[in-house]
Scaffold this motif. Structure first.
Motif, PDB file in Angstrom:
ATOM      1  N   SER A 165       0.817  -1.200   0.000  1.00 30.34           N
ATOM      2  CA  SER A 165       0.000   0.000   0.000  1.00 30.34           C
ATOM      3  C   SER A 165       0.857   1.260   0.000  1.00 30.34           C
ATOM      4  O   SER A 165       0.507   2.261  -0.634  1.00 30.34           O
ATOM      5  CB  SER A 165      -0.942  -0.001   1.206  1.00 30.34           C
ATOM      6  OG  SER A 165      -1.844  -1.085   1.135  1.00 30.34           O
ATOM      7  N   ALA A 168       1.893   1.704  -3.521  1.00 33.17           N
ATOM      8  CA  ALA A 168       0.767   2.218  -4.316  1.00 33.17           C
ATOM      9  C   ALA A 168       0.516   3.685  -4.002  1.00 33.17           C
ATOM     10  O   ALA A 168       0.206   4.479  -4.897  1.00 33.17           O
ATOM     11  CB  ALA A 168      -0.483   1.385  -4.052  1.00 33.17           C
ATOM     12  N   LYS A 171       2.709   6.007  -5.753  1.00 36.27           N
ATOM     13  CA  LYS A 171       2.374   6.118  -7.166  1.00 36.27           C
ATOM     14  C   LYS A 171       1.078   6.888  -7.396  1.00 36.27           C
ATOM     15  O   LYS A 171       0.543   6.900  -8.498  1.00 36.27           O
ATOM     16  CB  LYS A 171       2.267   4.728  -7.794  1.00 36.27           C
ATOM     17  CG  LYS A 171       3.613   4.011  -7.886  1.00 36.27           C
ATOM     18  CD  LYS A 171       3.535   2.759  -8.738  1.00 36.27           C
ATOM     19  CE  LYS A 171       4.928   2.191  -8.981  1.00 36.27           C
ATOM     20  NZ  LYS A 171       4.912   1.050  -9.920  1.00 36.27           N
ATOM     21  N   LYS A 173      -1.984   6.461  -5.878  1.00 32.07           N
ATOM     22  CA  LYS A 173      -3.219   5.671  -5.840  1.00 32.07           C
ATOM     23  C   LYS A 173      -3.662   5.525  -4.390  1.00 32.07           C
ATOM     24  O   LYS A 173      -3.516   4.470  -3.769  1.00 32.07           O
ATOM     25  CB  LYS A 173      -2.990   4.321  -6.504  1.00 32.07           C
ATOM     26  CG  LYS A 173      -2.517   4.485  -7.954  1.00 32.07           C
ATOM     27  CD  LYS A 173      -1.964   3.223  -8.558  1.00 32.07           C
ATOM     28  CE  LYS A 173      -1.448   3.503  -9.967  1.00 32.07           C
ATOM     29  NZ  LYS A 173      -0.860   2.317 -10.604  1.00 32.07           N
ATOM     30  N   ARG A 175      -6.677   5.675  -2.689  1.00 26.58           N
ATOM     31  CA  ARG A 175      -7.779   4.827  -2.235  1.00 26.58           C
ATOM     32  C   ARG A 175      -7.372   3.364  -2.211  1.00 26.58           C
ATOM     33  O   ARG A 175      -7.666   2.640  -1.257  1.00 26.58           O
ATOM     34  CB  ARG A 175      -8.994   5.032  -3.142  1.00 26.58           C
ATOM     35  CG  ARG A 175      -9.577   6.430  -3.104  1.00 26.58           C
ATOM     36  CD  ARG A 175     -10.812   6.516  -3.972  1.00 26.58           C
ATOM     37  NE  ARG A 175     -11.351   7.876  -4.047  1.00 26.58           N
ATOM     38  CZ  ARG A 175     -10.962   8.768  -4.941  1.00 26.58           C
ATOM     39  NH1 ARG A 175     -10.051   8.449  -5.844  1.00 26.58           N
ATOM     40  NH2 ARG A 175     -11.497   9.974  -4.946  1.00 26.58           N
ATOM     41  N   THR A 176      -6.702   2.914  -3.249  1.00 25.88           N
ATOM     42  CA  THR A 176      -6.227   1.532  -3.286  1.00 25.88           C
ATOM     43  C   THR A 176      -5.270   1.266  -2.135  1.00 25.88           C
ATOM     44  O   THR A 176      -5.317   0.210  -1.503  1.00 25.88           O
ATOM     45  CB  THR A 176      -5.524   1.259  -4.627  1.00 25.88           C
ATOM     46  OG1 THR A 176      -6.451   1.451  -5.686  1.00 25.88           O
ATOM     47  CG2 THR A 176      -4.993  -0.167  -4.681  1.00 25.88           C
ATOM     48  N   GLY A 193      -1.723  -1.979  -8.208  1.00 26.69           N
ATOM     49  CA  GLY A 193      -1.412  -0.559  -8.153  1.00 26.69           C
ATOM     50  C   GLY A 193       0.068  -0.300  -7.922  1.00 26.69           C
ATOM     51  O   GLY A 193       0.609   0.699  -8.397  1.00 26.69           O
ATOM     52  N   ARG A 199       0.781   7.508 -11.363  1.00 27.18           N
ATOM     53  CA  ARG A 199       0.042   8.639 -11.902  1.00 27.18           C
ATOM     54  C   ARG A 199       0.985   9.842 -12.051  1.00 27.18           C
ATOM     55  O   ARG A 199       1.879  10.040 -11.219  1.00 27.18           O
ATOM     56  CB  ARG A 199      -1.128   9.016 -11.003  1.00 27.18           C
ATOM     57  CG  ARG A 199      -2.245   7.993 -10.982  1.00 27.18           C
ATOM     58  CD  ARG A 199      -3.437   8.506 -10.192  1.00 27.18           C
ATOM     59  NE  ARG A 199      -4.001   9.694 -10.795  1.00 27.18           N
ATOM     60  CZ  ARG A 199      -4.926   9.656 -11.767  1.00 27.18           C
ATOM     61  NH1 ARG A 199      -5.383   8.499 -12.217  1.00 27.18           N
ATOM     62  NH2 ARG A 199      -5.399  10.789 -12.267  1.00 27.18           N
ATOM     63  N   SER A 202       2.742  12.173  -9.123  1.00 26.65           N
ATOM     64  CA  SER A 202       2.950  11.439  -7.882  1.00 26.65           C
ATOM     65  C   SER A 202       4.430  11.461  -7.507  1.00 26.65           C
ATOM     66  O   SER A 202       5.299  11.697  -8.353  1.00 26.65           O
ATOM     67  CB  SER A 202       2.475   9.994  -8.039  1.00 26.65           C
ATOM     68  OG  SER A 202       3.278   9.307  -8.983  1.00 26.65           O
ATOM     69  N   ALA A 223      -3.415   7.572 -17.274  1.00 25.48           N
ATOM     70  CA  ALA A 223      -4.201   8.335 -16.301  1.00 25.48           C
ATOM     71  C   ALA A 223      -5.362   9.040 -16.984  1.00 25.48           C
ATOM     72  O   ALA A 223      -6.471   9.108 -16.435  1.00 25.48           O
ATOM     73  CB  ALA A 223      -3.299   9.351 -15.594  1.00 25.48           C
ATOM     74  N   HIS A 226      -8.054   6.457 -17.712  1.00 24.79           N
ATOM     75  CA  HIS A 226      -8.718   6.051 -16.465  1.00 24.79           C
ATOM     76  C   HIS A 226      -9.677   7.137 -15.993  1.00 24.79           C
ATOM     77  O   HIS A 226     -10.826   6.848 -15.630  1.00 24.79           O
ATOM     78  CB  HIS A 226      -7.668   5.766 -15.395  1.00 24.79           C
ATOM     79  CG  HIS A 226      -8.255   5.442 -14.049  1.00 24.79           C
ATOM     80  ND1 HIS A 226      -8.610   6.426 -13.142  1.00 24.79           N
ATOM     81  CD2 HIS A 226      -8.560   4.249 -13.462  1.00 24.79           C
ATOM     82  CE1 HIS A 226      -9.095   5.859 -12.059  1.00 24.79           C
ATOM     83  NE2 HIS A 226      -9.078   4.543 -12.218  1.00 24.79           N
ATOM     84  N   ASP A 227      -9.233   8.390 -15.987  1.00 21.51           N
ATOM     85  CA  ASP A 227     -10.074   9.487 -15.512  1.00 21.51           C
ATOM     86  C   ASP A 227     -11.284   9.693 -16.419  1.00 21.51           C
ATOM     87  O   ASP A 227     -12.383  10.002 -15.942  1.00 21.51           O
ATOM     88  CB  ASP A 227      -9.257  10.771 -15.423  1.00 21.51           C
ATOM     89  CG  ASP A 227      -8.186  10.704 -14.346  1.00 21.51           C
ATOM     90  OD1 ASP A 227      -8.291   9.817 -13.470  1.00 21.51           O
ATOM     91  OD2 ASP A 227      -7.252  11.521 -14.382  1.00 21.51           O
TER      92      ASP A 227
END
Length: 257
Positions: A165, A168, A171, A173, A175-176, A193, A199, A202, A223, A226-227
């Motif tokens: 985590s 992640a 990077k 992310k 929420r993940t 992730g 992203r 980051s 990104a 994804h967005d």
């Protein structure tokens, strides 16, 4: 199902947590409902002012959070612990509903930045619910030897999840990363992730993509895709929960509930 409910939700030691979570969610729902009614000019509600100064509801929220927290620490098991848990939950709900105001030190309640309050409340409620449901290896006493051995395995798993985590999170992310710490199954998502491109913007991208323009371009394209796919559904959900932001800049202090 009944045994799981009795063990993880109705366990005496977790009753204050259940009361606090219930008060937290209910307070957020009521607060958002009232503020949206005031914004629309409906109902008997209005802004709270003292001497021409608009009193944001984060102010009583801080008072209740402090009172509930210290009361819980000073009190003992019994009805008092439940009462202080409710007070703390109400205060936390009022405070986090204006999290964006605290973060930006500006009245951004009905702006794009104000969406951060809704995100923080949702994530907080989800994490507390996971803890309440028993998705952490702590908080239950009187375990057998086998259960203690299982707990050790889970602790190792949580540690690995935490490292994944962190990667992640670096990077971009968030929420993940947050859910990967708590739920072992989500660690698979945290692993994805952690190994996929970061992203843009980051810490990982700034550190490792600075001299890799091709990788930086790929990260930006991913990104963007994804967005484009998920931003609209996410916005609709946030608007439904917290209200649609103003198209104009934030209103002057004293004009927003």
């Amino acid at each position: 199902m009944g045994h799981w409910l009795q063990r993880n939700i109705l366990e005496p030691g977790k009753l204050p947590l259940l009361l606090a979570l219930s008060a937290f969610v209910l307070t957020f729902v009521i607060t958002r409902t009232v503020t949206r009614l005031i914004r629309a000019g409906k109902g008997p509600f209005g802004n709270v002012e003292a001497g021409g100064l608009h009193i944001h509801h984060v102010v009583p929220g801080v008072v209740l959070t402090v009172a509930g927290g210290f009361g819980a620490l000073a009190g003992r098991q019994g009805p008092g612990s439940g009462l202080f848990a409710v007070v703390f939950g109400v205060g936390a709900g009022l405070v986090l509903d204006e999290f964006a105001l605290i973060l930006h030190l500006a009245d951004v309640y009905w702006t794009e930045q104000g969406r951060q309050s809704v995100e923080v409340v949702v994530v907080t409620a989800a994490l507390v619910a996971l803890v309440l449901a028993g998705f952490v290896p702590f908080g239950v006493d009187n375990l057998s030897q086998d259960e203690l051995q299982d707990r050790g395995t889970v602790i190792v798993t949580v540690g690995v999840n935490f490292l994944l985590s962190l990667l992640a999170l670096s990077k971009g992310k968030a929420r993940t990363a947050i859910f990967g710490v708590i739920v072992p199954v989500v660690a698979l998502v945290a692993l994805v992730g952690a190994v996929r491109l970061a992203r843009p913007g980051s810490p990982w991208a700034r550190r490792f993509y600075r001299r890799r323009p091709h990788t930086r371009a790929r990260a930006g394209l991913r990104a963007y895709r994804h967005d484009r796919r998920w931003t609209a559904p996410s916005r609709r959900l946030q608007d439904w929960i917290g209200g649609k932001p103003d198209p104009q800049p934030a209103r002057l202090p004293g004009r927003r509930p």
